[in-house]
Design an enzyme around this catalytic site. Sequence first.
Site, PDB file in Angstrom:
ATOM      1  N   TYR A 169     -14.663 -12.187   0.251  1.00  0.00           N
ATOM      2  CA  TYR A 169     -15.335 -10.901  -0.125  1.00  0.00           C
ATOM      3  C   TYR A 169     -16.460 -11.026  -1.028  1.00  0.00           C
ATOM      4  CZ  TYR A 169     -11.475  -8.164   1.858  1.00  0.00           C
ATOM      5  OH  TYR A 169     -10.344  -7.832   2.773  1.00  0.00           O
ATOM      6  N   ASP A 176      -6.889  -3.374  -7.505  1.00  0.00           N
ATOM      7  CA  ASP A 176      -7.289  -3.968  -6.307  1.00  0.00           C
ATOM      8  C   ASP A 176      -7.707  -5.329  -6.589  1.00  0.00           C
ATOM      9  OD1 ASP A 176      -8.337  -2.799  -3.504  1.00  0.00           O
ATOM     10  OD2 ASP A 176      -9.616  -4.123  -3.986  1.00  0.00           O
ATOM     11  N   ARG A 193      -7.261  11.084  -6.768  1.00  0.00           N
ATOM     12  CA  ARG A 193      -8.391  10.151  -6.509  1.00  0.00           C
ATOM     13  C   ARG A 193      -9.596  11.162  -6.510  1.00  0.00           C
ATOM     14  NH1 ARG A 193     -12.211   8.016  -3.637  1.00  0.00           N
ATOM     15  NH2 ARG A 193     -12.180   5.918  -2.475  1.00  0.00           N
ATOM     16  N   ARG A 245       0.788  -1.216  -0.029  1.00  0.00           N
ATOM     17  CA  ARG A 245       0.198  -0.122  -0.069  1.00  0.00           C
ATOM     18  C   ARG A 245       0.958   1.244  -0.263  1.00  0.00           C
ATOM     19  NH1 ARG A 245      -5.721  -0.765   1.709  1.00  0.00           N
ATOM     20  NH2 ARG A 245      -6.168  -2.598   0.523  1.00  0.00           N
TER      21      ARG A 245
HETATM   22  O1  1CP Z   1       0.020   0.474  -3.200  1.00  0.00           O
HETATM   23  C1  1CP Z   1      -0.310  -0.410  -3.321  1.00  0.00           C
HETATM   24  O2  1CP Z   1      -0.288  -1.539  -2.664  1.00  0.00           O
HETATM   25  C2  1CP Z   1      -1.687  -0.268  -4.152  1.00  0.00           C
HETATM   26  C3  1CP Z   1      -2.532  -1.225  -4.598  1.00  0.00           C
HETATM   27  C4  1CP Z   1      -3.663  -1.970  -3.889  1.00  0.00           C
HETATM   28  C5  1CP Z   1      -3.184  -3.285  -3.419  1.00  0.00           C
HETATM   29  C6  1CP Z   1      -2.042  -4.252  -3.797  1.00  0.00           C
HETATM   30  C7  1CP Z   1      -4.712  -1.572  -3.145  1.00  0.00           C
HETATM   31  C8  1CP Z   1      -5.231  -0.304  -3.339  1.00  0.00           C
HETATM   32  N1  1CP Z   1      -5.168  -2.579  -2.568  1.00  0.00           N
HETATM   33  C9  1CP Z   1      -4.593  -3.625  -2.745  1.00  0.00           C
HETATM   34  C10 1CP Z   1      -4.868  -5.124  -2.354  1.00  0.00           C
HETATM   35  C11 1CP Z   1      -5.981  -5.401  -1.454  1.00  0.00           C
HETATM   36  N2  1CP Z   1      -7.271  -4.860  -1.647  1.00  0.00           N
HETATM   37  C12 1CP Z   1      -6.004  -6.367  -0.533  1.00  0.00           C
HETATM   38  C13 1CP Z   1      -4.728  -7.386  -0.094  1.00  0.00           C
HETATM   39  C14 1CP Z   1      -3.687  -6.455   0.667  1.00  0.00           C
HETATM   40  C15 1CP Z   1      -4.159  -6.167   2.254  1.00  0.00           C
HETATM   41  O3  1CP Z   1      -4.591  -7.021   3.015  1.00  0.00           O
HETATM   42  O4  1CP Z   1      -4.194  -4.854   2.564  1.00  0.00           O
HETATM   43  C16 1CP Z   1      -7.323  -6.289   0.255  1.00  0.00           C
HETATM   44  C17 1CP Z   1      -7.595  -7.284   1.187  1.00  0.00           C
HETATM   45  C18 1CP Z   1      -7.956  -5.511  -0.666  1.00  0.00           C
HETATM   46  C19 1CP Z   1      -9.540  -5.126  -0.490  1.00  0.00           C
HETATM   47  C20 1CP Z   1      -9.812  -3.613  -0.147  1.00  0.00           C
HETATM   48  N3  1CP Z   1      -9.587  -2.790  -1.080  1.00  0.00           N
HETATM   49  C21 1CP Z   1      -9.922  -3.018   1.214  1.00  0.00           C
HETATM   50  C22 1CP Z   1      -9.887  -4.006   2.491  1.00  0.00           C
HETATM   51  C23 1CP Z   1     -11.280  -4.279   3.000  1.00  0.00           C
HETATM   52  C24 1CP Z   1     -11.573  -4.685   4.233  1.00  0.00           C
HETATM   53  O5  1CP Z   1     -11.676  -3.867   5.047  1.00  0.00           O
HETATM   54  O6  1CP Z   1     -11.481  -6.032   4.272  1.00  0.00           O
HETATM   55  C25 1CP Z   1      -9.992  -1.651   1.034  1.00  0.00           C
HETATM   56  C26 1CP Z   1     -10.157  -0.710   2.157  1.00  0.00           C
HETATM   57  C27 1CP Z   1      -9.630  -1.329  -0.372  1.00  0.00           C
HETATM   58  C28 1CP Z   1      -9.602  -0.415  -1.065  1.00  0.00           C
HETATM   59  C29 1CP Z   1      -8.454   0.280  -1.721  1.00  0.00           C
HETATM   60  N4  1CP Z   1      -7.298  -0.371  -2.403  1.00  0.00           N
HETATM   61  C30 1CP Z   1      -6.199   0.201  -2.513  1.00  0.00           C
HETATM   62  C31 1CP Z   1      -6.385   1.479  -1.890  1.00  0.00           C
HETATM   63  C32 1CP Z   1      -5.403   2.471  -1.809  1.00  0.00           C
HETATM   64  C33 1CP Z   1      -7.466   1.385  -1.194  1.00  0.00           C
HETATM   65  C34 1CP Z   1      -8.177   2.481  -0.345  1.00  0.00           C
HETATM   66  C35 1CP Z   1      -9.295   3.318  -1.277  1.00  0.00           C
HETATM   67  C36 1CP Z   1      -9.204   4.711  -1.053  1.00  0.00           C
HETATM   68  O7  1CP Z   1      -8.570   5.469  -1.754  1.00  0.00           O
HETATM   69  O8  1CP Z   1     -10.076   5.349  -0.148  1.00  0.00           O
END
Ligand code: 1CP
Length: 356
Positions: free
Chosen positions: A160, A84, A47, A34
Amino acid sequence: MSRSLDKSSPIARRRFLQPFAGTALAPPPIWLMRQAGRYLPEYRETRAKAGGFLDLCYTPALAAEVTLQPIRRYGFDAAILFADILLVPDALGQSVRFVEGEGPLLDPIRTAADIARLSPDATRPKFGLVFETVQRLRQDLPDETALIGFCGAPWTVATYMIEGRGSKDQAAARLFAYRDPDGFQRLTDMLVEVSIEYLSGQVQAGADALQIFDTWAGSLPDDQFEQWVIDPTRRIVEAMHERHPGVPVVGFPRGAQGSALWYVTETGVDGIGCDTATPPYMMAEAFEDEKVVVQGNLDPLLLVAGGDALKARVEEILELMDGKAFIFNLGHGIVPETPPEHVADLVRYVREGSAA
Ligand code: 1CP
């Protein structure tokens, strides 16, 4: 893991790739899960311009821009494609929404008929946008920066899809797998096939390495872990090794604890991402016979706190991993509250080593 590398391989120019050829580097390569995201003001700005989170993921120019932002700031050894894990269910036709403050929401899969409605043949247009982002990135990244492609592991993505949102215990998916193992197997098989095409497309577009995120691997007992974590991951890793020899695959089975070594030996991953709870002495010793690259595992909250405690822990990890094929990372993703200057401190501590 060590395999012969042809001379045209980017390995000589990209430090991130060298541990996979068996070279222990000091300082180790560093990137952070992240590393693009809400803790960076420039991310929040891009964003806002994109509109929704999915619009950001599916607009190649903007997705490439946010991938590059942390590279410009910190010069990490690897960039990770901005996307994502939930793009896969979205591309399969299960509508995914990201609601501010709530995280992802999906129409939950409840029955075999819901699985049958998913459409692996329809993924190409959305995946194509992600591949375009990868192509742009390979052109725009500094030559020395490796590019990591990724997907969610079938188990974690399925949690999910079935729950319809994030959850503490993944109960809906675990119950589905117990009550209808054949249906769950069909969903898993579909995710394996689609993930292989998705990762393969990323490599063809220019990704140098791959990571499989299994955030919820830790919620399963051993028999279920074997069936829903190990087996699908092994099939994806085998396909990648066959189609793209020399492209390393890192697994991140978060929470796998005592099963992490089993995961490594059975899936054939080239690298193991260690989570925050893995003691550094285990990172240094447990995988030694497997010749696997170890990646991890600083506590993301220590990066929020910063200060002397951060520096001391970085030094401890560096010391324990000295001489190993190691990549520095966090034990889970950066959280939004992280002060960007603490990330700069971290990179300096790692690059200057324990002598700093
Ligand atoms: O720099 C990076 O790593 C960006 C790319 C990236 C990756 C590899 C994002 C962007 N998400 C992920 C993987 C991801 N997404 C995982 C696996 C890694 C981990 O455990 O963190 C998971 C579980 C998700 C699902 C997801 N997407 C969640 C979690 C939900 C939960 O509570 O169970 C969330 C909040 C997202 C949104 C998201 N994805 C990425 C970002 C920067 C965000 C935040 C969105 C925003 O801008 O508001």
